[in-house]
Design a protein around this motif. Sequence first.
Motif, PDB file in Angstrom:
ATOM      1  N   ASN A   4      35.880  43.122  36.478  1.00 18.27           N
ATOM      2  CA  ASN A   4      36.997  42.666  35.652  1.00 18.27           C
ATOM      3  C   ASN A   4      36.646  42.668  34.169  1.00 18.27           C
ATOM      4  N   ALA A 118      43.160  39.990  40.475  1.00 22.16           N
ATOM      5  CA  ALA A 118      41.862  40.422  39.952  1.00 22.16           C
ATOM      6  C   ALA A 118      40.733  40.251  40.966  1.00 22.16           C
ATOM      7  N   CYS A 123      39.804  45.829  37.414  1.00 23.65           N
ATOM      8  CA  CYS A 123      40.913  45.887  36.461  1.00 23.65           C
ATOM      9  C   CYS A 123      40.519  45.449  35.061  1.00 23.65           C
ATOM     10  N   MET A 125      42.443  43.236  32.285  1.00 20.06           N
ATOM     11  CA  MET A 125      43.622  42.354  32.208  1.00 20.06           C
ATOM     12  C   MET A 125      43.747  41.833  30.795  1.00 20.06           C
ATOM     13  N   LEU A 135      40.115  34.492  34.185  1.00 17.51           N
ATOM     14  CA  LEU A 135      38.927  35.178  34.712  1.00 17.51           C
ATOM     15  C   LEU A 135      37.668  34.716  33.971  1.00 17.51           C
TER      16      LEU A 135
END
Length: 219
Positions: A4, A118, A123, A125, A135
């Motif tokens: 992420n 996520a 990804c 974001m 996150l």
Amino acid sequence: MAFNIAVDGPAGAGKSTIAKAVAKKMNLIYVDTGAMYRAMALFMIREGIAISDTDKVIEKCKKADITIRYEDGIQVVLLNGENVNAFLRTEEVGNAASAVSVIPEVRAKLVELQKALAANTDCIMDGRDIGTCVLPHAQVKIYLTADSLVRAKRRYEELVAKGVDCDLDAVHKDIQERDYRDMNRATSPLRQAEDAVLLDTSNLSVEQVIDKMIALCAH
Ligand code: DC
């Protein structure tokens, strides 16, 4: 564990342009969380609810089913099953999204969706509270910003290119008001996470920012 990248920053810093390009180059999914707040704002506007009426917004938000789906790599926001992408990018909806995002109940609902997405998707974001709240364990965190007048000029040029009649001073004022609201709300205000890298794009081209981001992700 999924890979992420969290990107935060104020309105007009170039988050979505940059994040989309990095997603493509690194073969990641791009998650635009602002679009989810915009969909919630659109729902309230359509239902005739004043965003200042917090109790009504909290009650109504239970009726807004917001999900996202990907079509040819493009994020499609579904509001109660309807693809609302075409209605999200107006200044009216953007300002209403900033106002609706102040409400903790609205945030809780959308943050849950973002975390779930996520958890099992590689990804990038973008939003306002991704590195700090959504996150906190993202492998890469970037805080993208630029001088407010530079951001206003970029937004103004975008609007003019779309044929929208607007005024640079008004766009600048809107950006400053949005910054104030996003940075000073009680729940998850916009701020740079302690472990985020600051990238000021005021004097950088889009290509330069993309290259810097990719270099940061490779470390
Ligand atoms: O990035 P954007 O302009 O599409 O976002 C619209 C508004 O939504 C923004 O002014 C604040 C809010 N927002 C938020 O509070 N948290 C996020 N993660 C993303 C957007």
